[in-house]
Design a protein around this motif. Structure first.
Motif, PDB file in Angstrom:
ATOM      1  N   ALA A 241       0.846  -1.190   0.000  1.00 60.90           N
ATOM      2  CA  ALA A 241       0.000   0.000   0.000  1.00 60.90           C
ATOM      3  C   ALA A 241       0.883   1.243   0.000  1.00 60.90           C
ATOM      4  CB  ALA A 241      -0.907   0.000   1.230  1.00 60.90           C
TER       5      ALA A 241
ATOM      6  N   PRO B 128      -3.765  -0.289  -2.538  1.00 56.97           N
ATOM      7  CA  PRO B 128      -4.469   0.894  -2.042  1.00 56.97           C
ATOM      8  C   PRO B 128      -3.539   2.093  -1.843  1.00 56.97           C
ATOM      9  CG  PRO B 128      -4.265  -0.768  -0.322  1.00 56.97           C
ATOM     10  CD  PRO B 128      -3.834  -1.416  -1.601  1.00 56.97           C
TER      11      PRO B 128
ATOM     12  N   HIS C 129      -7.064   6.504  -3.901  1.00 54.21           N
ATOM     13  CA  HIS C 129      -8.285   5.737  -3.654  1.00 54.21           C
ATOM     14  C   HIS C 129      -9.086   6.278  -2.477  1.00 54.21           C
ATOM     15  CE1 HIS C 129      -5.609   2.516  -5.598  1.00 54.21           C
ATOM     16  NE2 HIS C 129      -6.429   2.975  -6.507  1.00 54.21           N
TER      17      HIS C 129
ATOM     18  N   ILE D 269      -7.074  -3.483   5.192  1.00 56.82           N
ATOM     19  CA  ILE D 269      -7.100  -3.838   3.769  1.00 56.82           C
ATOM     20  C   ILE D 269      -6.036  -4.879   3.450  1.00 56.82           C
ATOM     21  CG2 ILE D 269      -6.685  -2.979   1.423  1.00 56.82           C
ATOM     22  CD1 ILE D 269      -7.903  -0.301   2.334  1.00 56.82           C
TER      23      ILE D 269
ATOM     24  N   ILE E  18      -8.610  -7.088  -3.920  1.00 58.17           N
ATOM     25  CA  ILE E  18      -8.470  -5.641  -3.733  1.00 58.17           C
ATOM     26  C   ILE E  18      -8.219  -4.961  -5.071  1.00 58.17           C
ATOM     27  CG2 ILE E  18      -7.067  -3.805  -2.693  1.00 58.17           C
ATOM     28  CD1 ILE E  18      -8.887  -5.310  -0.705  1.00 58.17           C
TER      29      ILE E  18
ATOM     30  N   VAL F 267     -10.571  -2.095  -7.331  1.00 61.90           N
ATOM     31  CA  VAL F 267     -10.086  -0.872  -7.992  1.00 61.90           C
ATOM     32  C   VAL F 267     -10.590  -0.817  -9.431  1.00 61.90           C
ATOM     33  CG1 VAL F 267      -8.042   0.344  -8.830  1.00 61.90           C
ATOM     34  CG2 VAL F 267      -8.061  -0.607  -6.524  1.00 61.90           C
TER      35      VAL F 267
END
Length: 261
Positions: free
Chosen positions: A52, A100, A121, A201, A209, A213
């Protein structure tokens, strides 16, 4: 990941912390900083250690106070189009990243800074944050996707008002409009909230994940059938080892161990 000239980077616990480090310029985006962002996100997509990303700005006054005016004052019609397209391409890399990306907005997020935050995001703001697209004060409009992202985040009427007046709004109003997910009193507390969200997450299936997106972004892509994108993405997930692990763990009443494959 080595530091760039204008961006400090640190990877810790699977999170890549990116700090725009031009505090004397209120972290304004210049051409060099944009290219550094491009290079970083080229690496992020293939780096398995990075799960991330958190973007923030150095100091307490500014996230990113816009583009570097000394550079854009020299634009002409031909290179202005290339300037806008280049920025749009780089910000699309952020928006389409399968990992993310959170903007931790401290202080001013104006012009290109607001546009970068909107490409992330999620957005978590410190109470002193100020958002705006004041480009009309310079005789131009947002060029890095701001006219599009602001409209689908806050709606047509409010987007028109903000871009036509060039007004700034505070963190609480930005949250009420849906531009910001959370507002915290201090940068330290905002960072803790971002890390809390990413920890949650990052415990989920990475492939799923990434598919979230793609499906969310499909809502805003002209001529793309978002429902078909969803069905295709769902099928890809079911084909994965993470799907087998997730369903087995649920039935066996244990925590899943996802591998992103």
């Amino acid at each position: 990941m080595a530091d760039s000239n204008n961006i400090l980077s640190e990877e810790k616990g699977g999170i890549l912390y990116l700090t725009i480090n031009r505090e004397s310029k209120l972290n304004a985006l210049n051409f060099a900083t944009l290219e550094e962002i491009r290079n970083i996100f080229n690496e992020v997509s293939d780096n398995k250690k990075i799960k991330a990303v958190i973007f923030t700005g150095s100091g307490e006054k500014s996230f990113i106070a816009g583009a570097d005016i000394s550079e854009i004052s020299e634009l002409n019609e031909l290179n202005a189009r290339k300037f806008a397209e280049n920025g749009q391409e780089i910000f699309s890399m952020i928006e389409n990243c399968h990992k993310p990306v959170i903007a931790l907005v401290n202080g001013y997020a104006l012009g290109g800074g607001c546009e970068l935050a909107m490409a992330c995001h999620m957005r978590i703001a410190v109470a002193n944050a100020k958002f705006g697209q004041p480009e009309v004060n310079l005789g131009i409009i947002p060029g890095y996707g701001g006219t599009q992202r602001l409209t689908y985040l806050v709606g047509r009427g409010k987007a028109n008002e903000l871009m036509m007046t060039g007004d700034m709004i505070g963190a609480d109003e930005a949250k009420s409009l849906g531009l910001v997910n959370h507002v915290l009193p201090t940068k330290k507390e905002a960072m803790a909230k971002a890390e809390e969200i990413l920890k949650k997450i990052n415990s989920k299936a990475p492939l799923a994940i990434g598919m979230v997106v793609d499906c969310v972004n499909a809502v805003f892509i002209p001529d793309e059938n978002g429902y078909q994108t969803e069905a295709n993405s769902f099928a890809r997930c079911v084909k994965s080892g993470d799907y087998k692990e997730g369903t087995s763990a649920f039935l066996e009443k244990r925590k899943p161990v996802f591998k992103g494959e």
